[in-house]
Design a protein around this motif. Structure first.
Motif, mmCIF file in Angstrom:
data_model
loop_
_atom_site.group_PDB
_atom_site.id
_atom_site.type_symbol
_atom_site.label_atom_id
_atom_site.label_comp_id
_atom_site.label_asym_id
_atom_site.label_seq_id
_atom_site.Cartn_x
_atom_site.Cartn_y
_atom_site.Cartn_z
ATOM 1 N N SER A 107 32.020 46.207 26.802
ATOM 2 C CA SER A 107 30.781 45.551 27.905
ATOM 3 C C SER A 107 29.576 46.183 27.270
ATOM 4 C CB SER A 107 31.162 46.391 29.052
ATOM 5 O OG SER A 107 30.244 45.975 29.847
ATOM 6 N N CYS B 195 35.427 42.699 25.832
ATOM 7 C CA CYS B 195 34.579 41.965 27.106
ATOM 8 C C CYS B 195 33.217 42.443 26.774
ATOM 9 C CB CYS B 195 34.996 42.564 28.302
ATOM 10 S SG CYS B 195 36.832 42.396 28.391
ATOM 11 N N ALA C 199 29.160 42.365 26.805
ATOM 12 C CA ALA C 199 28.082 41.840 27.790
ATOM 13 C C ALA C 199 27.324 40.729 27.152
ATOM 14 C CB ALA C 199 27.263 42.879 28.452
ATOM 15 N N GLY D 40 33.838 49.512 43.654
ATOM 16 C CA GLY D 40 33.474 48.929 42.526
ATOM 17 C C GLY D 40 34.307 49.037 41.307
ATOM 18 N N GLN E 22 37.557 47.137 41.167
ATOM 19 C CA GLN E 22 37.335 45.756 40.664
ATOM 20 C C GLN E 22 37.238 45.679 39.286
ATOM 21 O OE1 GLN E 22 34.137 44.824 43.491
ATOM 22 N NE2 GLN E 22 35.369 44.482 45.253
ATOM 23 N N LEU E 23 37.206 46.644 38.398
ATOM 24 C CA LEU E 23 37.024 46.254 37.072
ATOM 25 C C LEU E 23 38.517 45.980 36.510
ATOM 26 C CD1 LEU E 23 34.646 49.198 35.928
ATOM 27 C CD2 LEU E 23 34.117 46.835 36.251
ATOM 28 N N LEU F 81 20.812 47.986 32.866
ATOM 29 C CA LEU F 81 21.619 46.833 33.965
ATOM 30 C C LEU F 81 20.419 45.613 33.965
ATOM 31 C CD1 LEU F 81 23.388 45.816 35.999
ATOM 32 C CD2 LEU F 81 22.492 46.988 37.844
ATOM 33 N N TYR G 150 21.178 41.280 32.368
ATOM 34 C CA TYR G 150 20.698 39.964 33.081
ATOM 35 C C TYR G 150 19.462 39.452 32.177
ATOM 36 C CZ TYR G 150 19.637 36.764 36.617
ATOM 37 O OH TYR G 150 19.716 35.509 37.201
ATOM 38 N N ASP H 156 38.508 39.069 34.219
ATOM 39 C CA ASP H 156 37.125 39.946 34.271
ATOM 40 C C ASP H 156 36.255 39.546 35.149
ATOM 41 O OD1 ASP H 156 35.138 41.280 33.549
ATOM 42 O OD2 ASP H 156 35.545 41.213 31.296
ATOM 43 N N LEU I 224 33.370 40.701 35.575
ATOM 44 C CA LEU I 224 31.931 40.746 34.983
ATOM 45 C C LEU I 224 31.426 39.864 33.861
ATOM 46 C CD1 LEU I 224 31.503 44.664 35.219
ATOM 47 C CD2 LEU I 224 30.797 43.072 36.898
ATOM 48 N N VAL I 225 32.362 39.902 32.936
ATOM 49 C CA VAL I 225 32.158 38.880 31.906
ATOM 50 C C VAL I 225 33.345 37.931 31.563
ATOM 51 C CG1 VAL I 225 31.652 39.020 29.322
ATOM 52 C CG2 VAL I 225 31.022 40.791 30.550
ATOM 53 N N HIS J 275 37.891 43.943 33.114
ATOM 54 C CA HIS J 275 37.055 44.335 32.316
ATOM 55 C C HIS J 275 36.985 45.368 31.220
ATOM 56 C CE1 HIS J 275 32.717 43.705 30.896
ATOM 57 N NE2 HIS J 275 32.503 45.072 31.284
#
Length: 395
Positions: free
Chosen positions: A211, A235, A237, A272, A275-276, A312, A316, A345, A347-348, A373
């Motif tokens: 990440s 994975c 980012a 959360g 969910q990864l 974070l 973005y 994944d 997130l990515v 992820h």
């Protein structure tokens, strides 16, 4: 050792011990074998002493059968390995629990154990894990956002037999110092470059990043390719190519907003975390609990919260195009690279693999089916096998 009493062994092992990484620490570690079988290790400024019973508010709680606690305290078994084997659970301060192998070391020539270390990198006191022969080729594991080096633990025993493995905490994460600053790729890349110079000297290292750790590893390799022998990117980012409508708004939101006190309900944060993973049931519940305890501990500290929020934001804001854009610079990557993606994944997205292939035709790319992820946890053996196979191709 008296039957069913760990205290004599604890006293013997802790007598005269001074642990420099705990020089500023005042904490209590509860060792519990269940029921009334409880022992407390009180840590105060580098020294430790043991007593029977439990503290009112332990900093860290270590639970295991008495036989396992005996193995860890005697040094015949690594506490980290017992945790990975599912024979020992940890609650509370996970970074302190990672000190167990330092408090109760094994044989001097045992390179398979994981020890905690600290160095200054880019002016920051940087906490890291170390395992494997110190004269072996170096590998540096770099974790993701809001995690700690503990999220890379599954790879350490898989690699430390043949490599010198180091796993630092990112700035403002885990045990590494938190400092103000824009925690974007340039900032983190400079920090990692200095960490490599400090710990690996002139020998180039293989970087394995998950990440945000993947993006940080890429930045270090783009900045100083001579320090990097190869990259395994789990994975990573990478910069957003689309969905950038909110960039103007995010730019004007200051990092300092994270100084405001915030309380994230544990159940929300745990949702959360789950969910990864494509299938959270693959992850042992004690591992999830330990990760969540550490996240809540770190995010409750204002300085650390500021670093996390800054990182974070800059994930973005990472520029995709233009002279300094990530996707414009990526074709200039010199070290060989393996990219590993999860097809579930959130997130990515694994769709980034297509753009990486266009930018780096020589790079290897693998998409793991039914994976989220964090492949090093969800598919431990498969991720380790892919990594070892890639390492074998490096000259």
């Amino acid at each position: 050792m008296t039957d069913n009493d760990l205290l004599p062994l604890l006293e013997q092992r802790l007598l005269g011990l001074y642990h420099p990484l705990l020089a500023d620490t005042v904490a209590t570690i509860l060792f519990s074998a269940g029921g009334l079988a409880n022992w407390t290790v009180e840590v105060e400024r580098g020294r430790a002493r043991a007593r029977r019973g439990r503290p009112s508010h332990p900093t860290t709680t270590v639970r295991a059968p008495l036989s396992v606690l005996t193995e860890v305290a005697s040094g015949s078994r690594s506490g980290v390995q017992a945790f990975l084997d599912g024979d020992l659970t940890v609650r509370g301060n996970l970074a302190l629990a990672l000190e167990l192998d330092g408090l109760f070391p094994g044989e001097d020539d045992d390179d398979t154990r994981t020890y905690t270390r600290s160095v200054r990198a880019a002016g920051m006191e940087t906490f890291f894990l170390e395992s494997g022969p110190v004269d072996a080729p170096p590998i540096v594991l770099v974790h993701g956002l809001s995690a700690t080096n503990a999220s890379m633990l599954p790879l350490i025993p898989a690699l430390s037999k043949d490599y010198h493995v180091l796993a630092p905490d990112l700035p403002g994460h885990g045990g590494t110092e938190a400092r103000s600053g824009a925690h974007g790729a340039p900032y983190l890349g400079d920090w990692l470059v200095d960490f490599l110079r400090t710990t690996c000297g002139d020998e180039p290292a293989v970087l394995i990043g998950n990440s945000l750790g993947g993006r940080t590893s890429l930045e270090a390799a783009l900045l100083q390719p001579d320090l990097v022998r190869g990259l395994v990117l789990l994975c990573p980012a990478v910069a957003f190519r689309r969905l950038r409508q909110l960039v103007p708004f995010v730019r004007i939101v200051p990092d300092e907003i994270a100084r405001l006190p915030v309380r994230i309900p544990r159940r929300v944060a745990m949702r959360g975390l789950r969910q990864l993973f494509a299938d959270p049931a693959r992850i042992p519940e004690p591992w999830l609990d330990a990760a969540m305890d550490e996240f809540i501990r770190v995010i409750s500290i204002r300085a650390n919260r500021l670093c996390t929020f800054s990182a974070l934001r800059h994930i973005y804001l990472d520029e995709p195009f233009g002279e300094t854009g990530f996707w414009e610079r990526l074709p200039g990557l010199v070290p060989p690279a393996l990219f590993v993606w999860g097809d579930r994944d959130v997130l990515v997205p694994a769709g980034f693999a297509r753009f990486v292939a266009e930018a780096l035709p020589s790079a290897e790319s693998v998409i793991l089916p039914d994976c989220g992820h964090v492949p090093q946890f969800e598919y431990r053996e498969r991720t380790a096998d892919l990594t070892r196979d890639f390492l074998a191709t490096l000259t």
